[in-house]
Design an enzyme around this catalytic site. Structure first.
Site, PDB file in Angstrom:
ATOM      1  N   ASN A   2      44.884  48.134   0.335  1.00 46.33           N
ATOM      2  CA  ASN A   2      45.261  46.532   0.489  1.00 46.33           C
ATOM      3  C   ASN A   2      45.399  46.065  -0.940  1.00 46.33           C
ATOM      4  O   ASN A   2      44.477  46.261  -1.708  1.00 46.33           O
ATOM      5  CB  ASN A   2      44.291  45.816   1.279  1.00 46.33           C
ATOM      6  CG  ASN A   2      44.356  44.388   1.629  1.00 46.33           C
ATOM      7  OD1 ASN A   2      44.748  43.377   0.816  1.00 46.33           O
ATOM      8  ND2 ASN A   2      44.455  44.246   2.960  1.00 46.33           N
TER       9      ASN A   2
ATOM     10  N   CYS B 282      46.712  46.191  11.965  1.00 41.78           N
ATOM     11  CA  CYS B 282      47.062  44.706  12.469  1.00 41.78           C
ATOM     12  C   CYS B 282      48.313  44.781  13.232  1.00 41.78           C
ATOM     13  O   CYS B 282      48.867  45.988  12.864  1.00 41.78           O
ATOM     14  CB  CYS B 282      46.909  43.657  10.888  1.00 41.78           C
ATOM     15  SG  CYS B 282      48.691  44.044  10.306  1.00 41.78           S
TER      16      CYS B 282
ATOM     17  N   CYS C 202      51.222  46.322  10.650  1.00 40.67           N
ATOM     18  CA  CYS C 202      50.923  47.809  10.061  1.00 40.67           C
ATOM     19  C   CYS C 202      51.455  48.485  11.517  1.00 40.67           C
ATOM     20  O   CYS C 202      51.911  49.739  11.497  1.00 40.67           O
ATOM     21  CB  CYS C 202      49.879  48.276   9.732  1.00 40.67           C
ATOM     22  SG  CYS C 202      49.680  47.299   8.040  1.00 40.67           S
TER      23      CYS C 202
ATOM     24  N   HIS D 125      49.419  45.301   3.084  1.00 42.25           N
ATOM     25  CA  HIS D 125      48.110  45.964   3.576  1.00 42.25           C
ATOM     26  C   HIS D 125      48.086  47.684   3.288  1.00 42.25           C
ATOM     27  O   HIS D 125      48.940  47.940   2.633  1.00 42.25           O
ATOM     28  CB  HIS D 125      48.393  45.778   5.098  1.00 42.25           C
ATOM     29  CG  HIS D 125      48.018  44.454   5.625  1.00 42.25           C
ATOM     30  ND1 HIS D 125      47.780  43.975   6.778  1.00 42.25           N
ATOM     31  CD2 HIS D 125      47.547  43.291   5.045  1.00 42.25           C
ATOM     32  CE1 HIS D 125      47.514  42.926   7.014  1.00 42.25           C
ATOM     33  NE2 HIS D 125      47.364  42.392   5.815  1.00 42.25           N
TER      34      HIS D 125
ATOM     35  N   ASP E 199      43.810  37.622   5.259  1.00 44.76           N
ATOM     36  CA  ASP E 199      44.349  38.784   5.439  1.00 44.76           C
ATOM     37  C   ASP E 199      44.882  38.929   6.842  1.00 44.76           C
ATOM     38  O   ASP E 199      45.803  39.831   6.994  1.00 44.76           O
ATOM     39  CB  ASP E 199      43.628  39.882   4.764  1.00 44.76           C
ATOM     40  CG  ASP E 199      44.620  41.064   4.691  1.00 44.76           C
ATOM     41  OD1 ASP E 199      45.352  41.141   3.679  1.00 44.76           O
ATOM     42  OD2 ASP E 199      44.282  42.398   4.949  1.00 44.76           O
TER      43      ASP E 199
ATOM     44  N   GLU F 219      48.194  49.999   4.734  1.00 46.61           N
ATOM     45  CA  GLU F 219      49.323  50.902   5.603  1.00 46.61           C
ATOM     46  C   GLU F 219      50.903  50.650   5.132  1.00 46.61           C
ATOM     47  O   GLU F 219      51.515  51.357   4.596  1.00 46.61           O
ATOM     48  CB  GLU F 219      49.160  50.707   7.177  1.00 46.61           C
ATOM     49  CG  GLU F 219      48.008  51.045   7.714  1.00 46.61           C
ATOM     50  CD  GLU F 219      47.328  49.825   7.672  1.00 46.61           C
ATOM     51  OE1 GLU F 219      47.255  48.916   7.021  1.00 46.61           O
ATOM     52  OE2 GLU F 219      46.508  49.568   8.772  1.00 46.61           O
TER      53      GLU F 219
ATOM     54  N   SER G 206      41.457  49.792  11.737  1.00 47.04           N
ATOM     55  CA  SER G 206      42.366  49.774  12.805  1.00 47.04           C
ATOM     56  C   SER G 206      43.589  48.586  12.439  1.00 47.04           C
ATOM     57  O   SER G 206      43.341  47.640  11.718  1.00 47.04           O
ATOM     58  CB  SER G 206      41.804  49.143  13.960  1.00 47.04           C
ATOM     59  OG  SER G 206      42.616  49.029  15.197  1.00 47.04           O
TER      60      SER G 206
HETATM   61 ZN   LIG Z   1      48.133  45.317   8.145  1.00 48.29          ZN
END
Ligand SMILES: [Zn+2]
Ligand SMILES: [Ca+2]
Ligand SMILES: [Ca+2]
Ligand SMILES: [Zn+2]
Lengths: 157, 157
Positions: free
Chosen positions: B50, B90, B93, B61, B153, B63, B88
């Site tokens: 991130n 979002c 992502c 982020h 975020d 990912e 996990s």
């Molecule tokens: Zn994300």
């Protein structure tokens, strides 16, 4: 979103900026998809275009580019904004709109590609499709010239 | 995905790299979420963390950062890879994983935040949750120190 806004005025600003970005990308030899994020008072929060070719980027679609260029914003700012994109948003960009709970999406066209519009609607996002000829023409010209670059951008072989 | 792969070995590489990235971001004062994209032959395609705080980024982020750092890849490469993320994913992502049809997602933990796992499963993505203590501890420490940065975020007030 609230009905008190001057949508005609905001939408003219937003789609004009998005289309400018799409043309700019086309001129640069890039994928001609542009985007803008516009506050409901008419302020331009961010603009951007697809950067796959220009920046060798796998994630800077028009929408991600505009959100990135807008910088860090409070949650409340996104919730009072509309995102304009010349082409229907892919799954990633759809997810970005949901992440930030942007309440309204105006799409230039969804003939070339139809992305996550149903998921947006299922989350009560207001989705408007303009069916704009110039948006379609730019994509048609690009895909005729560089079909493989376009397929790569949407994760297809 | 095919059962012929050495998942234990691939997953050790993938989550080790993702966790290294999360620790690195924490050390930099950033949101401690890390990610890696690993081919099923064990090759490291991309790593990232991130970058909200470090790069004032609204879209990097863990990912997205790992996918961006991996650069432009053919569709077939994503389809034979696993993405590892310490938290996990979002909605954005999740959408990126769907865009590139990455068939398998390994998640460090989903206690701090649970993202689009159900949508991934609905698209036949293989979702594995490790419930890793260090992933949870890093996030707990960060959120205690900087709750507003975390809320920003995930698009919350
Ligand atoms: Zn994300
Ligand atoms: Ca440019
Ligand atoms: Ca860093
Ligand atoms: Zn997209």
């Amino acid at each position: 979103p609230s009905k008190g806004y001057n949508w005609a005025k905001i939408d003219l600003i937003g789609m004009t900026k998005a289309l400018e970005q799409a043309r700019k990308s086309f001129t640069e030899g890039g994928i001609p998809i542009g985007c803008s994020l516009i506050a409901h008072d008419g302020a331009i929060l961010g603009i951007g275009h697809n950067e796959r070719i220009q920046k060798k980027s796998a994630t800077l679609h028009g929408e991600i580019s505009a959100l990135e260029n807008a910088g860090r914003l409070k949650a409340s700012v996104y919730r009072d904004a509309t995102i304009y994109t010349t082409l229907s948003p892919c799954n990633m960009c759809t997810g970005a709109i949901l992440l930030y709970k942007i309440p309204r999406v105006v799409i230039g066209e969804n003939t070339t590609f139809k992305g996550g519009e149903d998921l947006l609607k299922a989350h009560s996002v207001d989705v408007v499709v303009l069916d704009d000829e110039e948006c379609k023409d730019l994509m048609a010209k690009f895909i005729r010239a560089k079909p493989e670059e376009w397929n790569e951008d949407i994760g297809e072989d």
